[in-house]
Enzyme design. Sequence first.
Site, PDB file in Angstrom:
ATOM      1  N   GLU A   1       1.145  -1.055  -0.144  1.00  0.00           N
ATOM      2  CA  GLU A   1      -0.376   0.352  -0.149  1.00  0.00           C
ATOM      3  C   GLU A   1       1.123   1.166  -0.049  1.00  0.00           C
ATOM      4  O   GLU A   1       1.786   0.853   0.824  1.00  0.00           O
ATOM      5  CB  GLU A   1      -0.670  -0.336   1.212  1.00  0.00           C
TER       6      GLU A   1
ATOM      7  N   LYS B   1     -10.202   1.969  -2.295  1.00  0.00           N
ATOM      8  CA  LYS B   1     -10.554   1.330  -0.723  1.00  0.00           C
ATOM      9  C   LYS B   1     -11.320   1.526  -0.828  1.00  0.00           C
ATOM     10  O   LYS B   1     -11.982   3.260  -0.422  1.00  0.00           O
ATOM     11  CB  LYS B   1      -9.127   2.002  -0.008  1.00  0.00           C
TER      12      LYS B   1
ATOM     13  N   CYS C   1      -5.525  -3.589   2.343  1.00  0.00           N
ATOM     14  CA  CYS C   1      -5.225  -2.346   4.313  1.00  0.00           C
ATOM     15  C   CYS C   1      -6.400  -2.581   5.323  1.00  0.00           C
ATOM     16  O   CYS C   1      -7.356  -3.723   5.282  1.00  0.00           O
ATOM     17  CB  CYS C   1      -4.572  -1.282   4.573  1.00  0.00           C
TER      18      CYS C   1
END
Length: 282
Positions: free
Chosen positions: A41, A116, A157
């Site tokens: 990331e 995301k 994440c």
Amino acid sequence: MMKLALVQLAVGAHKAVNLCNARAKVLEAAQAGAQMVVLPECFNSPYGTKHFGSYAETIDSSQLGESTRALQEMAQTGKVYVVGGSIPEREPATGRLFNTCTVWSPEGTLVAQHRKLHLFDIDIPGRITFRESDVLSPGTSLTSFTTPWGEFGVGICYDMRFPELAMVAARRGCVGMVYPGAFNTTTGPLHWELLLRARAVDNQMFVAACSPARDVEAEYHAWGHSTVVDPSARVIATTDESPGIVYADIDPQLVDEVRRSIPVTTQRRFDVYPDVAANKCT
């Protein structure tokens, strides 16, 4: 059988240096026989809300930016699939910022783009407070991509904490989930491996998470410990917090074997509880 590589990259303040280092490690992994290489990331920038705007780029396959052009070249030169960690993305029409992963085929084609979905907004008193939503906007769709070894889902994440992404991916035929991520030294020791193994055992699939290396001089201290877990939730490859490359063999037949042995995929009671994969989503 597919050889997977996770590049635990040392990331600094200079984008050009980050891209150069990423290229060197992707090609090193390709030379070692990897067929899919994953970056962490925010591999092109420091991780932090104050950095996202200044490092952001437009993602457009017809007019590549500095980072996406570099990713395309890495994939083509190495002849590998490249899961390009994530970069801050600026949407031209609105100016909104996203935390976005791009995936590239060995031919250099952009085959997937994941924004995301779940933004990292947490407050652990006395330890860490972070609010991605102060700067970033969330994505609105699920993402997967096709390879000769099967379909792989993508999350970034904090997406890892939400089991629905992996559940939907598994029920739609994915053999693995790939999560570029940057847990920190508070949340990492608590939950990093636990979440990876949970996503794997719940869905009987491979799960891989690629972190940046830890830089104790940076404001944000990444946990590191890039890890691959098999469909029985065994950790088959991992590392510490230092820069390096983690390799693992991904055998799609093992997914079928585990799902036949403990057939929870066919034993679910959707007459009692809902099937999240049946909902309309892209």
